[in-house]
Motif scaffolding. Structure first.
Motif, mmCIF file in Angstrom:
data_model
loop_
_atom_site.group_PDB
_atom_site.id
_atom_site.type_symbol
_atom_site.label_atom_id
_atom_site.label_comp_id
_atom_site.label_asym_id
_atom_site.label_seq_id
_atom_site.Cartn_x
_atom_site.Cartn_y
_atom_site.Cartn_z
ATOM 1 N N ARG A 62 0.828 -1.206 0.000
ATOM 2 C CA ARG A 62 0.000 0.000 0.000
ATOM 3 C C ARG A 62 0.861 1.254 0.000
ATOM 4 N NH1 ARG A 62 -3.931 0.037 -2.405
ATOM 5 N NH2 ARG A 62 -4.921 1.704 -1.237
ATOM 6 N N PHE A 63 1.995 1.216 0.686
ATOM 7 C CA PHE A 63 2.926 2.354 0.681
ATOM 8 C C PHE A 63 3.419 2.637 -0.741
ATOM 9 C CE2 PHE A 63 7.441 3.563 0.589
ATOM 10 C CZ PHE A 63 7.381 4.803 1.191
ATOM 11 N N LEU A 64 3.851 1.589 -1.447
ATOM 12 C CA LEU A 64 4.393 1.761 -2.796
ATOM 13 C C LEU A 64 3.288 2.129 -3.790
ATOM 14 C CD1 LEU A 64 6.906 -1.211 -2.782
ATOM 15 C CD2 LEU A 64 7.449 1.237 -2.666
ATOM 16 N N ALA A 65 2.090 1.590 -3.599
ATOM 17 C CA ALA A 65 0.969 1.996 -4.448
ATOM 18 C C ALA A 65 0.660 3.473 -4.234
ATOM 19 C CB ALA A 65 -0.267 1.153 -4.134
ATOM 20 N N GLY A 66 0.798 3.944 -2.998
ATOM 21 C CA GLY A 66 0.558 5.348 -2.696
ATOM 22 C C GLY A 66 1.511 6.279 -3.436
ATOM 23 N N VAL A 67 2.765 5.853 -3.596
ATOM 24 C CA VAL A 67 3.738 6.667 -4.335
ATOM 25 C C VAL A 67 3.256 6.891 -5.767
ATOM 26 C CG1 VAL A 67 6.098 6.776 -5.216
ATOM 27 C CG2 VAL A 67 5.670 5.902 -2.907
ATOM 28 N N GLY A 68 2.701 5.843 -6.371
ATOM 29 C CA GLY A 68 2.193 5.977 -7.733
ATOM 30 C C GLY A 68 0.900 6.760 -7.794
ATOM 31 N N ILE A 69 -0.024 6.468 -6.881
ATOM 32 C CA ILE A 69 -1.326 7.124 -6.885
ATOM 33 C C ILE A 69 -1.198 8.624 -6.699
ATOM 34 C CG2 ILE A 69 -3.399 7.428 -5.458
ATOM 35 C CD1 ILE A 69 -3.496 4.415 -5.127
ATOM 36 N N GLY A 70 -0.335 9.038 -5.794
ATOM 37 C CA GLY A 70 -0.218 10.461 -5.490
ATOM 38 C C GLY A 70 0.226 11.306 -6.663
ATOM 39 N N GLY A 71 1.000 10.727 -7.575
ATOM 40 C CA GLY A 71 1.489 11.508 -8.703
ATOM 41 C C GLY A 71 0.476 11.672 -9.814
ATOM 42 N N GLU A 72 -0.536 10.797 -9.854
ATOM 43 C CA GLU A 72 -1.467 10.798 -10.977
ATOM 44 C C GLU A 72 -2.282 12.082 -11.055
ATOM 45 O OE1 GLU A 72 -4.214 9.584 -14.033
ATOM 46 O OE2 GLU A 72 -4.628 10.572 -12.136
ATOM 47 N N TRP A 73 -2.785 12.553 -9.908
ATOM 48 C CA TRP A 73 -3.609 13.761 -9.912
ATOM 49 C C TRP A 73 -2.816 14.957 -10.430
ATOM 50 C CZ3 TRP A 73 -5.435 16.727 -4.937
ATOM 51 C CH2 TRP A 73 -6.251 17.800 -5.315
ATOM 52 N N ALA A 74 -1.602 15.141 -9.906
ATOM 53 C CA ALA A 74 -0.805 16.295 -10.308
ATOM 54 C C ALA A 74 -0.526 16.293 -11.808
ATOM 55 C CB ALA A 74 0.515 16.312 -9.530
ATOM 56 N N LEU A 75 -0.184 15.141 -12.345
ATOM 57 C CA LEU A 75 0.185 15.080 -13.760
ATOM 58 C C LEU A 75 -1.037 15.119 -14.661
ATOM 59 C CD1 LEU A 75 3.184 12.612 -13.711
ATOM 60 C CD2 LEU A 75 3.078 15.051 -13.259
#
Length: 437
Positions: free
Chosen positions: A129-142
């Protein structure tokens, strides 16, 4: 009587610039990624209880309600920390372009969401879940940066509202999947569904061209190509607006996440108190989540016209007041009523509408920064709040454990929006301004 010129001017205003094929494909790629991002985020909230009930004993802990609540808070905090670290995607997007890095974020959260289905202990689930969070968090900004830059000026504001509906459509999708797949095949099957975004990332990577604004910025500013964009957003020009935007997003994240993440657990408790069995209570949580999502989608679509009419700051103030009131009433009042299920769900729809405040940031943040640092600023401001959100989430978990109740600790988070109302006047008003180059 209107002249021919008057009629031509009105016709021109009424006719929006048509979108080309790349802009349409890019939007749907970004929207689909954001939808599946929302689905992935909310899957955890929906499968929290069954997943931890199975994994806690395998990890050496008894699966009591208190331990499930505490472990859930810790794992969600780890997820938020990973989400907070996602600001690394912003400088990469400013350096190498929006589309490829957007695809990379989608690919990252999809892979690690799928791997969560293989977890044998709480610790493995926490790492995934930590590593998925790293990916998820960038999607909105980009995704937000891409739509703001790729769409024509006369359409990009509404495009921000359309884009933000994707996240909450993901909530609705997660609820529907939990109602069907989750109820039939269990929590592991829910995480496996999260692998689907890989297809979206490939489509984005192969079919969408880079935004013209980013390509022009690369040509016009070759001498600053290797400068630190993260350093730039804290120079004299941008420091104040970076800090203010980060604070406002922190407020939004604390309030909405507290309400949305604990909503299924609250509905299950209220449904059980109303006499429903475990199976029906879980289905009621899915229905409530769907209604919350519908309310938020409506809020996202209503926001851009309001922001164009009364301005960005006043619009955010209206949504913050609505969030504070609905969270306080839902968790501080309806949750404790003898027959509180129906009023609680009704208030969730209201909470969902004002939760559409996130659409304003998709519209407003790109207007505050120039192209060469826009993705960095967006990623930083949307990520920093997750660290504070993680701290607050630890606090909420501790309060739930100490007070033996879910309602009051969540209701207290409404105070964050009062802080936000005090900070809003410090933000720049960009109504009527074009996206800076």
């Amino acid at each position: 009587m209107p002249t021919t010129l008057d009629r031509e001017v009105r016709a021109t205003r009424a006719t929006k610039t048509p979108l080309n094929r790349s802009q349409i494909t890019g939007f749907w790629g970004a929207w689909a990624g954001w939808t599946l991002d929302g689905m992935d985020s909310f899957i955890y909230a929906l499968v929290l209880a069954p997943a931890l009930t199975e994994l806690l004993p395998r990890s050496g802990y008894e699966a009591t309600p208190a331990n499930v609540g505490l472990a859930g808070s810790i794992l969600f905090a780890l997820f938020l920390v990973g989400w907070g670290l996602s600001f690394i995607w912003g400088p990469l997007a400013d350096r190498f372009g929006r589309t490829k890095v957007l695809a990379a974020t989608i690919f990252t959260f999809a892979i690690f969401t799928g791997l969560a289905a293989t977890a044998h202990t709480v610790w493995e689930l926490g790492i995934y879940r930590f590593l998925a969070g790293v990916g998820i968090g960038g999607e909105w900004a980009l995704a937000g940066t891409y739509v703001a830059e790729a769409w024509p000026e006369d359409r990009r504001k509404m495009g921000a509202g359309y884009l933000q509906t994707g996240y909450y459509a993901g909530f609705f999708l997660a609820a529907a999947l939990n109602y069907t797949i989750g109820a039939t095949f269990g929590w592991r099957a829910m995480f496996l569904v999260g692998l689907f975004p890989v297809v979206v990332s490939i489509m984005v990577l192969l079919r969408v061209k880079e935004t013209d604004k980013w390509e022009r910025a690369e040509t016009v500013h070759p001498h600053v190509k290797h400068e630190s964009s993260l350093k730039t957003i804290f120079n004299a020009q941008y420091r104040k607006r970076t800090i203010v935007a980060a604070v406002l997003l922190t407020v939004a994240i604390i309030g909405l996440w507290a309400g949305a993440v604990y909503e299924p657990s609250a509905v299950v408790q209220l449904a059980t108190k109303a006499g429903m069995d475990k199976h029906d209570a879980a289905r009621m949580a899915s229905i409530a989540t769907g209604l919350l999502s519908i309310g938020t989608i409506i809020g996202c679509l209503a926001l851009p016209p309001m922001a164009e009419k009364i301005g960005r700051r006043k619009t955010l103030a209206v949504y913050f007041v609505g969030m504070a009131a609905s969270i306080a009433l839902a968790f501080g009042w309806a949750f404790y009523l003898p027959n509180g299920l129906v009023p609680f769900i009704a208030l969730l729809v209201v909470l969902g509408f004002f939760g559409g405040n996130f659409a304003l940031f998709s519209l407003w943040l790109p207007e505050q920064f120039e192209t060469r640092v826009r993705a960095t600023a967006f990623a930083f401001c949307t990520s920093i709040g997750r660290f504070f959100g993680a701290i607050v989430n630890f606090g909420i978990g501790a309060m739930v454990l100490h007070m033996k109740t879910l309602g009051v600790p969540i209701a207290i988070t409404a105070v964050a929006f009062l802080i936000g109302l005090a900070v809003i006047p410090l933000a720049p008003e960009t109504k009527g301004q074009e996206l800076p180059n």
